[in-house]
Scaffold this motif. Structure first.
Motif, mmCIF file in Angstrom:
data_model
loop_
_atom_site.group_PDB
_atom_site.id
_atom_site.type_symbol
_atom_site.label_atom_id
_atom_site.label_comp_id
_atom_site.label_asym_id
_atom_site.label_seq_id
_atom_site.Cartn_x
_atom_site.Cartn_y
_atom_site.Cartn_z
ATOM 1 N N LEU A 192 0.713 -1.389 -0.049
ATOM 2 C CA LEU A 192 0.201 0.036 -0.087
ATOM 3 C C LEU A 192 0.680 1.302 0.095
ATOM 4 O O LEU A 192 0.492 2.388 -0.040
ATOM 5 N N GLN A 200 -4.945 -0.051 -3.975
ATOM 6 C CA GLN A 200 -5.600 -1.085 -3.103
ATOM 7 C C GLN A 200 -5.747 -2.336 -3.410
ATOM 8 O O GLN A 200 -5.982 -3.324 -2.671
ATOM 9 N N HIS A 257 -3.817 7.479 -1.693
ATOM 10 C CA HIS A 257 -3.398 5.996 -1.917
ATOM 11 C C HIS A 257 -2.487 6.067 -3.270
ATOM 12 O O HIS A 257 -1.596 5.249 -3.119
ATOM 13 N N LEU A 277 -2.002 6.599 3.651
ATOM 14 C CA LEU A 277 -3.169 6.258 4.176
ATOM 15 C C LEU A 277 -3.795 7.277 5.142
ATOM 16 O O LEU A 277 -2.967 8.035 5.760
#
Ligand code: QAP
Ligand code: CO
Length: 168
Positions: A14, A51, A138, A143
């Motif tokens: 991520l 994601q 993202h 985050l």
């Protein structure tokens, strides 16, 4: 169409910075359709390609109440229009079960490509502005938990690692 696997915090993937999309073709449109199916299934209001472990600058969202307003942003560029910020209790499909208050610019201008590769520009405020900024984060490997205290973030990390271990 297919439901894609969503990466969960603290998965290091991520943190990848996504690369610009070079060609908007049928393969990319298939990914877009799968991302909408995955987001609506969750259900969620926004999903960035990062994601689902595709590190391209692409996001989908729908902030309507009845899944009637799907929007696609490819290679989005955002500019704040005001200094004033709005607070919102944000969640994230990659941080399931946790919500924290985040402040972001209240009005933004966005430049992006649509699903046909055509450029468009728009202004956003309210939930739409929050959601676009959250999803563009993202693409930059950020985050919403990065905006809260380390104490809160560590607590969230520990709880998620625990449920992820139980699942495995
Ligand atoms: C990002 O988030 C967002 O914890 C999109 O258990 C959120 O769709 C932007 C979701 C709020 C602006 C405001 C979260 C689903 C969905 C969860 C989402 C969960 C199930 C989050
Ligand atoms: Co998110």
């Amino acid at each position: 169409m297919a439901i894609l696997e969503i990466l969960e915090f603290p998965d290091p993937r991520l943190r990848t910075v996504a690369k610009p999309v070079e060609t908007v073709d049928d393969e990319l449109r298939k990914l877009i359709d799968d991302m909408f199916e995955t987001m609506y299934d969750a259900p969620g209001i926004g999903l960035a390609a990062s994601q689902v472990n595709v590190h391209k600058r692409l996001l989908v969202l729908d902030v309507s109440e009845d899944q009637s307003d799907p929007r696609v942003f490819i290679n989005p560029e955002i500019t704040p229009l005001v200094e004033e910020c709005q607070s919102y209790d944000e969640g994230c499909l990659s941080v399931p079960g946790f919500y924290e208050t985040v402040e972001r610019p209240a009005r933004v201008h966005i430049k992006a490509l649509d699903r046909n590769g055509e450029p468009f520009e728009m202004e956003a405020e309210g939930l739409l502005a929050v959601c676009i900024q959250h999803e563009i984060d993202h693409l930059d490997g950020k985050l919403f938990v990065d905006y809260v205290s380390r104490l809160k973030r560590d607590r969230i990390r520990k709880k998620l690692v625990k449920v992820q271990r139980q699942r495995a």
